[in-house]
Scaffold this motif. Sequence first.
Motif, mmCIF file in Angstrom:
data_model
loop_
_atom_site.group_PDB
_atom_site.id
_atom_site.type_symbol
_atom_site.label_atom_id
_atom_site.label_comp_id
_atom_site.label_asym_id
_atom_site.label_seq_id
_atom_site.Cartn_x
_atom_site.Cartn_y
_atom_site.Cartn_z
ATOM 1 N N ARG A 69 0.899 -1.029 -0.015
ATOM 2 C CA ARG A 69 0.166 -0.006 0.018
ATOM 3 C C ARG A 69 0.937 1.298 0.086
ATOM 4 N NH1 ARG A 69 -3.588 -2.843 4.491
ATOM 5 N NH2 ARG A 69 -5.406 -3.690 3.234
ATOM 6 N N ILE A 71 1.995 5.031 0.403
ATOM 7 C CA ILE A 71 1.907 6.016 1.646
ATOM 8 C C ILE A 71 2.349 7.309 1.193
ATOM 9 C CG2 ILE A 71 1.969 4.679 3.617
ATOM 10 C CD1 ILE A 71 4.821 5.728 4.048
ATOM 11 N N ASP A 80 -0.426 8.765 6.154
ATOM 12 C CA ASP A 80 -1.258 8.840 4.994
ATOM 13 C C ASP A 80 -1.191 7.504 4.107
ATOM 14 O OD1 ASP A 80 -2.185 11.139 6.174
ATOM 15 O OD2 ASP A 80 -0.695 12.349 4.992
ATOM 16 N N VAL A 81 -2.152 6.960 4.022
ATOM 17 C CA VAL A 81 -2.150 5.649 2.996
ATOM 18 C C VAL A 81 -3.192 6.051 1.974
ATOM 19 C CG1 VAL A 81 -2.945 3.263 2.731
ATOM 20 C CG2 VAL A 81 -1.987 4.068 5.012
ATOM 21 N N CYS A 102 -4.380 6.831 8.959
ATOM 22 C CA CYS A 102 -4.108 5.632 9.801
ATOM 23 C C CYS A 102 -3.153 5.358 10.712
ATOM 24 C CB CYS A 102 -3.908 4.313 8.535
ATOM 25 S SG CYS A 102 -5.402 4.488 7.380
ATOM 26 N N ASN A 104 -0.144 3.498 12.256
ATOM 27 C CA ASN A 104 0.699 2.687 11.494
ATOM 28 C C ASN A 104 1.329 1.734 12.747
ATOM 29 O OD1 ASN A 104 2.952 1.766 10.325
ATOM 30 N ND2 ASN A 104 4.094 3.729 10.344
ATOM 31 N N LEU A 419 -7.925 -1.498 7.895
ATOM 32 C CA LEU A 419 -7.704 -0.460 7.155
ATOM 33 C C LEU A 419 -9.071 0.441 7.235
ATOM 34 C CD1 LEU A 419 -5.721 1.006 5.440
ATOM 35 C CD2 LEU A 419 -6.719 -0.101 3.409
ATOM 36 N N ALA A 424 -3.560 0.460 9.928
ATOM 37 C CA ALA A 424 -2.775 -0.126 9.104
ATOM 38 C C ALA A 424 -1.801 -1.245 9.594
ATOM 39 C CB ALA A 424 -1.978 0.909 8.186
#
Length: 489
Positions: A69, A71, A80-81, A102, A104, A419, A424
Amino acid sequence: MITIPYLTALTTYFSYGLLFVFGQFRDFFRKIFDWWHASNLQGYAPICLGLEDFYIRRLYLRIQDCFGRPISSAPDAWFDVVERYSNDYNKTLKRTDKINRCLNLGSYNYLGFAASDEYCTPRVIDSLNRFSASTCSTRVDGGTTTVHKELEECVANFVGKPAAIVFGMGYVTNSAILPVLIGKGGLIISDSLNHNSLVNGARGSGATIRVFQHNTPSHLEKVLREHIAEGQPRTHRPWKKIIVVVEGIYSMEGELCKLPEIVAICKKYKAYVYLDEAHSIGAVGKTGKGVCELLGVDTADVDIMMGTFTKSFGSCGGYIAGSKELIQYLKYTCPAHLYATSISPPGAQQIISAIKVIRGEDGSSRGAQKLARIRENSNFFRSELQKMGFEVLGDNDSPVMPIMLYNPAKIPAFSRECLKQNVAVVTVAFPATPLLLARARICISASHTKEDLLKALEVISQVGDWVGIKYFPAEPKQQQQGKDTIKLE
């Protein structure tokens, strides 16, 4: 050793079998439809063929949105995802302009140095302005700066060894060093769960490789004794050299190496000890000096100490620390030093600054506070997960804590549901783990606050109930026990 419940193993095998059968059916019909299309291979054999390709197409691609994913911020406690979508059943994923903030729980940012730091960041920026982003050269040509020399001295002093050498990539540190240290006629005895970089380094050395049961000193001694008695294959001559390779904290298990017992055995049989501290240096020990400090092992008893800068120090690269003779030999012979571009000067400065903070040389107690916080956060989070009924691997003080998932359907379910609630997590499955032992790997940071951890526990508990991964009965809450006691009185 993980003991899998019989029913869990049975259902996991059944799930993989079902996926395999349906995948084979799809491949069969695919071949039928391909007969009507001209092949572009023109006599070439398919470059991607076999079970690996089948696994990627029919299993991995179905859930690839759970991996890689992207970031769009620093990997701090929150990041930030970037959202992605697919129009072809996950075969390809496209990024959107939307981001989710999210919590982490996946990055190796153990001490919180990966984000902006009041001491490290200004010095890194000064280094960038002075040296630029890259040396554009190898260490033996024009790639050695004053920062590199200072870094090697700083690392050697920090880990307690006479000398050290640094490289631009942690994986290469293992895979390029082992073939230099040992070759044909030598014996490498490796823990069965060592990292892939160690496995590839051992294979590339040409030495004979033997494996001992994970973190089991008694089996290590048995393997050593048998192979010393037998000698080299066919000739039965004595081994030229024996190296025992272990990790400080095993990255997929979260377990601490039984280093005191292993060192004692290696001393008894005159074998060298190679210790990979990628996940332990900076993260454990009273002053962050790794498993040797934590377990009370003299660093003089560990012949080769390896570590990376990508976890606790918020940078990149790796190091080897040892005797001055060893390090000098590596500088003359190691291809990662002779042919690879040297570590980025700003990256090197980040490591130096982080070590100074850890040692208190920045004039503050922030380093000691970070070390205390990572230890407290790790032990609290692990304890709470176990109380909830999750099967959590690893030892106390380890910031790595795998939660066992087992069933392949639970891998994407756990990841996606977390998520959705802005947590995350990293999920790991075959081939990174054995087929039956899929897991979610939680990495705790000193930058996590108590509120962050409580939110994560709440979300993971809810998702765990929904997915069905609480394999043990949950412990009753202390508050409830207290109320019951009052009622009884």
